[in-house]
Design an enzyme around this catalytic site. Sequence first.
Site, PDB file in Angstrom:
ATOM      1  N   HIS A  61     -53.437 -72.230  11.533  1.00  0.00           N
ATOM      2  CA  HIS A  61     -53.639 -71.036  10.217  1.00  0.00           C
ATOM      3  C   HIS A  61     -54.906 -71.104  10.352  1.00  0.00           C
ATOM      4  CE1 HIS A  61     -53.007 -68.874   6.599  1.00  0.00           C
ATOM      5  NE2 HIS A  61     -53.824 -68.209   6.915  1.00  0.00           N
ATOM      6  N   ASP A  75     -47.491 -65.982   4.171  1.00  0.00           N
ATOM      7  CA  ASP A  75     -47.114 -67.724   3.965  1.00  0.00           C
ATOM      8  C   ASP A  75     -48.485 -67.552   2.698  1.00  0.00           C
ATOM      9  OD1 ASP A  75     -49.099 -70.115   3.659  1.00  0.00           O
ATOM     10  OD2 ASP A  75     -50.236 -69.527   5.050  1.00  0.00           O
ATOM     11  N   ASP A  88     -52.702 -75.387   8.564  1.00  0.00           N
ATOM     12  CA  ASP A  88     -53.856 -74.820   7.235  1.00  0.00           C
ATOM     13  C   ASP A  88     -54.841 -75.747   7.536  1.00  0.00           C
ATOM     14  OD1 ASP A  88     -52.427 -72.755   6.283  1.00  0.00           O
ATOM     15  OD2 ASP A  88     -51.628 -74.651   4.839  1.00  0.00           O
ATOM     16  N   GLY A 114     -49.660 -74.142  -3.917  1.00  0.00           N
ATOM     17  CA  GLY A 114     -49.068 -74.165  -5.141  1.00  0.00           C
ATOM     18  C   GLY A 114     -49.784 -72.973  -6.053  1.00  0.00           C
ATOM     19  N   MET A 153     -50.626 -62.723   4.224  1.00  0.00           N
ATOM     20  CA  MET A 153     -51.083 -64.091   3.211  1.00  0.00           C
ATOM     21  C   MET A 153     -50.361 -63.305   1.844  1.00  0.00           C
ATOM     22  SD  MET A 153     -52.544 -66.701   4.477  1.00  0.00           S
ATOM     23  CE  MET A 153     -52.275 -67.049   3.137  1.00  0.00           C
ATOM     24  N   GLY A 156     -44.994 -74.591   1.458  1.00  0.00           N
ATOM     25  CA  GLY A 156     -45.057 -76.099   1.435  1.00  0.00           C
ATOM     26  C   GLY A 156     -44.603 -76.409   0.747  1.00  0.00           C
ATOM     27  N   SER A 157     -45.429 -76.047  -1.181  1.00  0.00           N
ATOM     28  CA  SER A 157     -45.417 -76.955  -1.991  1.00  0.00           C
ATOM     29  C   SER A 157     -43.482 -76.801  -2.556  1.00  0.00           C
ATOM     30  CB  SER A 157     -46.156 -76.487  -3.758  1.00  0.00           C
ATOM     31  OG  SER A 157     -46.241 -74.841  -3.436  1.00  0.00           O
ATOM     32  N   GLY A 166     -56.783 -70.841   0.912  1.00  0.00           N
ATOM     33  CA  GLY A 166     -57.385 -72.103   0.197  1.00  0.00           C
ATOM     34  C   GLY A 166     -56.916 -72.973  -0.309  1.00  0.00           C
ATOM     35  N   PHE A 167     -55.416 -72.448  -0.941  1.00  0.00           N
ATOM     36  CA  PHE A 167     -54.787 -74.149  -1.345  1.00  0.00           C
ATOM     37  C   PHE A 167     -53.466 -73.578  -1.630  1.00  0.00           C
ATOM     38  CE2 PHE A 167     -58.988 -72.582  -3.692  1.00  0.00           C
ATOM     39  CZ  PHE A 167     -59.292 -73.773  -4.034  1.00  0.00           C
ATOM     40  N   HIS A 174     -46.636 -75.872  10.710  1.00  0.00           N
ATOM     41  CA  HIS A 174     -47.657 -75.143   9.431  1.00  0.00           C
ATOM     42  C   HIS A 174     -48.621 -75.903   9.319  1.00  0.00           C
ATOM     43  CE1 HIS A 174     -49.492 -71.190   8.236  1.00  0.00           C
ATOM     44  NE2 HIS A 174     -49.882 -71.391   7.331  1.00  0.00           N
ATOM     45  N   SER A 231     -45.271 -75.622   5.288  1.00  0.00           N
ATOM     46  CA  SER A 231     -47.578 -75.880   5.425  1.00  0.00           C
ATOM     47  C   SER A 231     -47.605 -77.708   4.958  1.00  0.00           C
ATOM     48  CB  SER A 231     -47.314 -75.568   4.400  1.00  0.00           C
ATOM     49  OG  SER A 231     -49.277 -75.696   4.268  1.00  0.00           O
ATOM     50  N   MET A 280     -58.122 -70.947   8.629  1.00  0.00           N
ATOM     51  CA  MET A 280     -59.339 -70.585   7.473  1.00  0.00           C
ATOM     52  C   MET A 280     -60.901 -70.767   7.667  1.00  0.00           C
ATOM     53  SD  MET A 280     -56.615 -70.671   4.751  1.00  0.00           S
ATOM     54  CE  MET A 280     -55.474 -71.904   6.444  1.00  0.00           C
ATOM     55  N   MET A 326     -58.764 -75.322   7.066  1.00  0.00           N
ATOM     56  CA  MET A 326     -59.532 -75.001   6.003  1.00  0.00           C
ATOM     57  C   MET A 326     -61.563 -75.160   5.479  1.00  0.00           C
ATOM     58  SD  MET A 326     -57.833 -74.613   2.774  1.00  0.00           S
ATOM     59  CE  MET A 326     -55.931 -73.751   2.844  1.00  0.00           C
TER      60      MET A 326
HETATM   61  C1  DX5 Z   1     -53.248 -71.024   1.938  1.00  0.00           C
HETATM   62  C2  DX5 Z   1     -52.169 -71.852   2.635  1.00  0.00           C
HETATM   63  C3  DX5 Z   1     -50.580 -72.302   2.651  1.00  0.00           C
HETATM   64  C4  DX5 Z   1     -50.402 -72.268   1.703  1.00  0.00           C
HETATM   65  C5  DX5 Z   1     -48.864 -72.452   1.123  1.00  0.00           C
HETATM   66  O1  DX5 Z   1     -53.876 -71.027   1.739  1.00  0.00           O
HETATM   67  O2  DX5 Z   1     -52.570 -70.651   3.857  1.00  0.00           O
HETATM   68  O3  DX5 Z   1     -49.668 -72.051   4.037  1.00  0.00           O
HETATM   69  O4  DX5 Z   1     -50.122 -74.404   1.830  1.00  0.00           O
HETATM   70  O5  DX5 Z   1     -48.580 -73.263   0.163  1.00  0.00           O
HETATM   71  P1  DX5 Z   1     -47.102 -72.840  -1.093  1.00  0.00           P
HETATM   72  O6  DX5 Z   1     -46.258 -72.727   0.190  1.00  0.00           O
HETATM   73  O7  DX5 Z   1     -47.456 -74.083  -1.723  1.00  0.00           O
HETATM   74  O8  DX5 Z   1     -47.965 -71.440  -1.434  1.00  0.00           O
HETATM   75 ZN    ZN Z   2     -51.369 -71.453   5.840  1.00  0.00          ZN
END
Ligand code: DX5
Ligand code: ZN
Length: 223
Positions: free
Chosen positions: A68, A177, A36, A147, A139, A199-200, A144-145, A34, A9, A70, A38
């Site tokens: 993705h 995810d 994201d 980490g 999910m 992601g993180s 939304g975030f 990926h 991500s 949102m 938002m």
């Molecule tokens: C959250 C995103 C994810 C997010 C995953 O709303 O859809 O794709 O970036 O990040 P980590 O892997 O850090 O949970």
């Molecule tokens: Zn995502």
Amino acid sequence: MQSTVIAPSILSANFARLGEEVDNVLAAGADWVHFDVMDNHYVPNLTIGPLVCEALRKHGVTAPIDVHLMVEPVDRIIPDFASAGASMISFHPEASRHVHRSIQLIKGAGCQAGLVLNPATPVEVLDYVLEDLDMVLLMSVNPGFGGQSFIPSALEKLRAVRAMIDARAPHVRLEIDGGVKVDNIAGIAAAGADTFVAGSAIFNAGDYADVIGRMKAAVAGVR
Ligand code: DX5
Ligand code: ZN
């Protein structure tokens, strides 16, 4: 069985040098990007749109871009992402008045279609559309975030959706995810996921190839 896909991500990438970050993570063994999206409405955060997707394509990214959404509403933005080079487009059923129509819009625009289930969304939302989908995205955090921590009930949901896919629609990918790390990915794979967003765990590490390699090795041990 679907092949294993690792989809970093870019939410956790350094946006000041996004093209280079994407090049590096793909060179390090990532399969998809990926992406994201938002809107500060469906989710309480604001990120990137079709212009950035198009910029990555113009930069030379040829790997699948896994968008993705949102955002709410969903339908208005689908053609823009298809034109911008999205490979697959996933959306949340709560954000669309007409889920079946949104799926058909995505496929009609030439992209693969995914439906995203939040941690509290029942799997029954798939009952009448599973066969029409290319991917189900579960999910394992609230969207939304980056980490956040993996919500354990996602494992039970993975097993339930894996059984539905195997029985009815084996062409459908099962993506997870949120909170995916080297030390929990084997359990997530064992519960039925074939496509892993992280992601993180990847972008906060110094060595992308090392993390992706360890993730792939852990998954290969169970599927
Ligand atoms: C959250 C995103 C994810 C997010 C995953 O709303 O859809 O794709 O970036 O990040 P980590 O892997 O850090 O949970
Ligand atoms: Zn995502």
